[in-house]
Design a protein around this motif. Sequence first.
Motif, short mmCIF file in Angstrom:
data_model
loop_
_atom_site.label_atom_id
_atom_site.label_comp_id
_atom_site.label_asym_id
_atom_site.label_seq_id
_atom_site.Cartn_x
_atom_site.Cartn_y
_atom_site.Cartn_z
N CYS A 161 -9.42 6.10 -0.51
CA CYS A 161 -7.91 4.88 -1.63
C CYS A 161 -5.75 5.41 -1.39
O CYS A 161 -6.13 7.14 -1.36
CB CYS A 161 -7.96 4.23 -2.30
N ARG A 162 -5.32 4.06 -1.46
CA ARG A 162 -3.74 4.80 -1.53
C ARG A 162 -3.35 4.22 -2.04
O ARG A 162 -3.29 3.24 -3.08
CB ARG A 162 -3.41 4.53 0.07
N SER A 163 -2.32 5.03 -2.87
CA SER A 163 -1.44 4.87 -4.12
C SER A 163 -0.29 3.47 -3.52
O SER A 163 0.56 4.35 -2.33
CB SER A 163 -1.11 5.56 -4.63
N GLU A 164 0.25 2.74 -3.51
CA GLU A 164 1.55 1.52 -2.96
C GLU A 164 1.95 1.31 -4.29
O GLU A 164 1.30 0.95 -5.48
CB GLU A 164 0.87 0.62 -2.49
N VAL A 165 2.89 1.39 -4.82
CA VAL A 165 4.06 0.15 -5.35
C VAL A 165 4.58 -0.67 -4.94
O VAL A 165 5.45 -0.94 -3.86
CB VAL A 165 5.39 1.70 -5.92
N PRO A 166 4.17 -1.91 -5.11
CA PRO A 166 4.34 -3.26 -4.65
C PRO A 166 5.74 -3.36 -5.32
O PRO A 166 6.70 -3.24 -5.96
CB PRO A 166 4.02 -3.75 -5.86
N THR A 167 6.71 -4.17 -4.16
CA THR A 167 8.15 -4.33 -4.38
C THR A 167 8.06 -5.51 -5.75
O THR A 167 7.54 -6.02 -6.11
CB THR A 167 8.68 -5.50 -3.06
N GLY A 168 9.50 -4.89 -6.39
CA GLY A 168 9.75 -4.91 -7.51
C GLY A 168 8.97 -4.64 -8.57
O GLY A 168 9.54 -5.20 -9.82
N SER A 169 8.31 -4.20 -8.25
CA SER A 169 7.39 -3.29 -9.14
C SER A 169 7.34 -2.01 -9.67
O SER A 169 8.22 -1.57 -8.55
CB SER A 169 6.27 -2.91 -9.82
N MET A 170 7.28 -0.71 -11.05
CA MET A 170 7.82 0.20 -10.78
C MET A 170 6.31 1.48 -11.02
O MET A 170 6.10 2.29 -11.27
CB MET A 170 8.31 0.71 -12.42
N MET A 171 5.58 0.02 -10.87
CA MET A 171 4.26 0.77 -11.71
C MET A 171 2.70 1.16 -10.01
O MET A 171 3.42 -0.50 -9.39
CB MET A 171 2.91 -0.09 -12.66
N SER A 172 2.09 1.91 -9.47
CA SER A 172 1.50 2.22 -8.45
C SER A 172 0.19 1.09 -8.80
O SER A 172 0.04 1.16 -9.83
CB SER A 172 1.46 3.74 -8.58
N LYS A 173 0.17 1.03 -7.21
CA LYS A 173 -1.72 -0.09 -7.58
C LYS A 173 -2.57 1.42 -6.22
O LYS A 173 -2.00 0.98 -5.27
CB LYS A 173 -0.83 -0.58 -7.09
N SER A 174 -3.57 1.04 -7.17
CA SER A 174 -3.96 1.70 -6.00
C SER A 174 -5.14 0.33 -4.82
O SER A 174 -5.70 -0.57 -5.33
CB SER A 174 -6.01 2.18 -6.79
N VAL A 175 -5.19 1.09 -3.72
CA VAL A 175 -5.34 0.10 -3.02
C VAL A 175 -6.65 0.79 -1.74
O VAL A 175 -6.24 1.71 -1.40
CB VAL A 175 -4.63 -0.31 -1.73
N CYS A 176 -7.33 0.36 -1.97
CA CYS A 176 -8.73 0.49 -1.43
C CYS A 176 -9.77 -0.28 0.05
O CYS A 176 -9.61 -1.24 -0.37
CB CYS A 176 -10.34 1.07 -2.10
N HIS A 177 -9.19 0.84 0.85
CA HIS A 177 -10.56 0.31 2.42
C HIS A 177 -11.16 1.95 3.23
O HIS A 177 -10.70 2.41 2.63
CB HIS A 177 -9.55 0.06 3.00
N THR A 178 -11.83 0.80 3.86
CA THR A 178 -12.59 1.74 4.58
C THR A 178 -11.58 3.04 6.11
O THR A 178 -10.52 2.01 6.00
CB THR A 178 -14.11 1.28 5.68
#
Length: 77
Positions: free
Chosen positions: A33-50
């Motif tokens: 899982c990586r933490s990403e901050v979508p454009t226009g947001s201040m909140m990070s989002k966890s994105v998980c892949h293999t």
Amino acid sequence: MSLVTAAALSAMIVAAPGLAKDKKPMDPNKRICRSEVPTGSMMSKSVCHTRAEWIMIDEQNQAATDSAIRSRRTNGQ
């Protein structure tokens, strides 16, 4: 995912552990899982892949970046 891409990815994953003799083989199915901050947001989002999926995503992103750079150079900018 195309068959050619899957075959190339499999070959890379199989070859990679042979390069590092002192490390454990990397499991391509391990969930990362990586933490990403979508454009226009201040909140990070966890994105998980293999691990295998992240390798493909990183390669596609790098190819898109290289293509954009080449395109800009050929357009004289």
